[in-house]
Write a protein that holds these residues in place. Structure first.
Motif, mmCIF file in Angstrom:
data_model
loop_
_atom_site.group_PDB
_atom_site.id
_atom_site.type_symbol
_atom_site.label_atom_id
_atom_site.label_comp_id
_atom_site.label_asym_id
_atom_site.label_seq_id
_atom_site.Cartn_x
_atom_site.Cartn_y
_atom_site.Cartn_z
ATOM 1 N N GLU A 56 54.458 15.201 49.266
ATOM 2 C CA GLU A 56 54.618 15.659 50.652
ATOM 3 C C GLU A 56 53.273 15.734 51.373
ATOM 4 O O GLU A 56 53.174 15.409 52.559
ATOM 5 C CB GLU A 56 55.332 17.006 50.667
ATOM 6 N N TRP A 57 52.224 16.156 50.668
ATOM 7 C CA TRP A 57 50.875 16.224 51.241
ATOM 8 C C TRP A 57 50.444 14.822 51.657
ATOM 9 O O TRP A 57 49.935 14.617 52.754
ATOM 10 C CB TRP A 57 49.913 16.820 50.225
ATOM 11 N N HIS A 58 50.674 13.836 50.763
ATOM 12 C CA HIS A 58 50.315 12.450 51.072
ATOM 13 C C HIS A 58 51.058 11.960 52.311
ATOM 14 O O HIS A 58 50.452 11.358 53.200
ATOM 15 C CB HIS A 58 50.650 11.536 49.889
ATOM 16 N N ALA A 59 52.363 12.215 52.367
ATOM 17 C CA ALA A 59 53.169 11.750 53.504
ATOM 18 C C ALA A 59 52.699 12.386 54.806
ATOM 19 O O ALA A 59 52.579 11.695 55.835
ATOM 20 C CB ALA A 59 54.642 12.067 53.254
ATOM 21 N N ALA A 60 52.407 13.683 54.780
ATOM 22 C CA ALA A 60 51.951 14.375 55.995
ATOM 23 C C ALA A 60 50.591 13.840 56.447
ATOM 24 O O ALA A 60 50.372 13.612 57.640
ATOM 25 C CB ALA A 60 51.881 15.880 55.755
ATOM 26 N N ALA A 61 49.679 13.627 55.500
ATOM 27 C CA ALA A 61 48.347 13.117 55.853
ATOM 28 C C ALA A 61 48.458 11.721 56.465
ATOM 29 O O ALA A 61 47.807 11.427 57.473
ATOM 30 C CB ALA A 61 47.446 13.105 54.618
ATOM 31 N N LYS A 62 49.277 10.875 55.861
ATOM 32 C CA LYS A 62 49.458 9.515 56.396
ATOM 33 C C LYS A 62 50.069 9.553 57.791
ATOM 34 O O LYS A 62 49.669 8.801 58.672
ATOM 35 C CB LYS A 62 50.303 8.687 55.439
ATOM 36 N N ARG A 66 45.405 10.601 58.648
ATOM 37 C CA ARG A 66 44.258 11.110 57.886
ATOM 38 C C ARG A 66 44.127 10.376 56.559
ATOM 39 O O ARG A 66 45.109 9.885 56.005
ATOM 40 C CB ARG A 66 44.421 12.602 57.621
ATOM 41 N N ASP A 67 42.896 10.322 56.069
ATOM 42 C CA ASP A 67 42.657 9.728 54.757
ATOM 43 C C ASP A 67 43.280 10.586 53.675
ATOM 44 O O ASP A 67 43.303 11.811 53.766
ATOM 45 C CB ASP A 67 41.159 9.605 54.476
ATOM 46 N N VAL A 68 43.769 9.927 52.640
ATOM 47 C CA VAL A 68 44.337 10.619 51.489
ATOM 48 C C VAL A 68 43.364 10.455 50.330
ATOM 49 O O VAL A 68 43.172 9.345 49.835
ATOM 50 C CB VAL A 68 45.718 10.031 51.109
ATOM 51 N N PRO A 69 42.727 11.549 49.912
ATOM 52 C CA PRO A 69 41.799 11.420 48.788
ATOM 53 C C PRO A 69 42.557 11.088 47.519
ATOM 54 O O PRO A 69 43.638 11.617 47.260
ATOM 55 C CB PRO A 69 41.143 12.797 48.700
ATOM 56 N N GLY A 70 42.002 10.172 46.762
ATOM 57 C CA GLY A 70 42.613 9.830 45.486
ATOM 58 C C GLY A 70 42.216 10.841 44.422
ATOM 59 O O GLY A 70 41.374 11.710 44.662
ATOM 60 N N PRO A 71 42.840 10.728 43.275
ATOM 61 C CA PRO A 71 42.451 11.607 42.170
ATOM 62 C C PRO A 71 40.978 11.375 41.821
ATOM 63 O O PRO A 71 40.430 10.301 42.059
ATOM 64 C CB PRO A 71 43.342 11.154 41.019
ATOM 65 N N ALA A 72 40.362 12.386 41.262
ATOM 66 C CA ALA A 72 38.958 12.266 40.871
ATOM 67 C C ALA A 72 38.792 11.128 39.866
ATOM 68 O O ALA A 72 39.705 10.806 39.103
ATOM 69 C CB ALA A 72 38.472 13.575 40.269
ATOM 70 N N ALA A 73 37.631 10.534 39.894
ATOM 71 C CA ALA A 73 37.321 9.467 38.949
ATOM 72 C C ALA A 73 37.299 10.026 37.526
ATOM 73 O O ALA A 73 37.185 11.229 37.318
ATOM 74 C CB ALA A 73 35.962 8.850 39.287
ATOM 75 N N LEU A 74 37.417 9.137 36.585
ATOM 76 C CA LEU A 74 37.372 9.527 35.182
ATOM 77 C C LEU A 74 36.091 10.293 34.902
ATOM 78 O O LEU A 74 35.001 9.836 35.220
ATOM 79 C CB LEU A 74 37.441 8.278 34.301
#
Length: 116
Positions: A56-62, A66-74
């Motif tokens: 839901e956070w991703h859908a609202a940001a899009k 707004r940019d959607v931050p991806g998961p942190a890098a390994l």
């Protein structure tokens, strides 16, 4: 309900008990996504609620452009340990049929209350 993002499982989710004053149960927060959280009567239900909240956070940001931050890098670091501890960890990892890195990562994840 928003469509699940296949990357949502890669976000760190912190699960903590809520005090009785705050209603009891469990709170699951997603540090990489400000304000993204879920709750539930059990840690598992709080995690499931947080997974829905990520989508839901991703859908609202899009929707807001707004940019959607991806998961942190390994994550990676080097940790020196006594030889005897290293040997014990290697032995147990081999007995479990996993790599030393996977075994230690699992121990660390379990120690903060999130496996996976």
């Amino acid at each position: 309900m928003a469509e699940a993002d296949p990357r949502q499982a890669d976000y760190a989710i912190m699960v903590e008990p809520l005090s009785e004053k705050d209603g009891g149960g469990w709170l699951a927060t997603v540090p990489a996504l400000p304000g993204c959280m879920g709750d539930g009567d059990t840690p598992e239900s709080a995690l499931a609620d947080a997974a829905n909240a990520i989508a839901e956070w991703h859908a609202a940001a899009k929707a807001m452009g707004r940019d959607v931050p991806g998961p942190a890098a390994l994550g990676q670091w080097r940790q020196r340990v006594p030889r005897s501890l290293h040997e014990k960890l290697k032995f147990v990892a081999a007995r479990e049929g996993v790599s030393l890195n996977a075994y230690v990562a699992n121990i660390l994840a379990e120690s903060i209350g999130r496996t996976g």
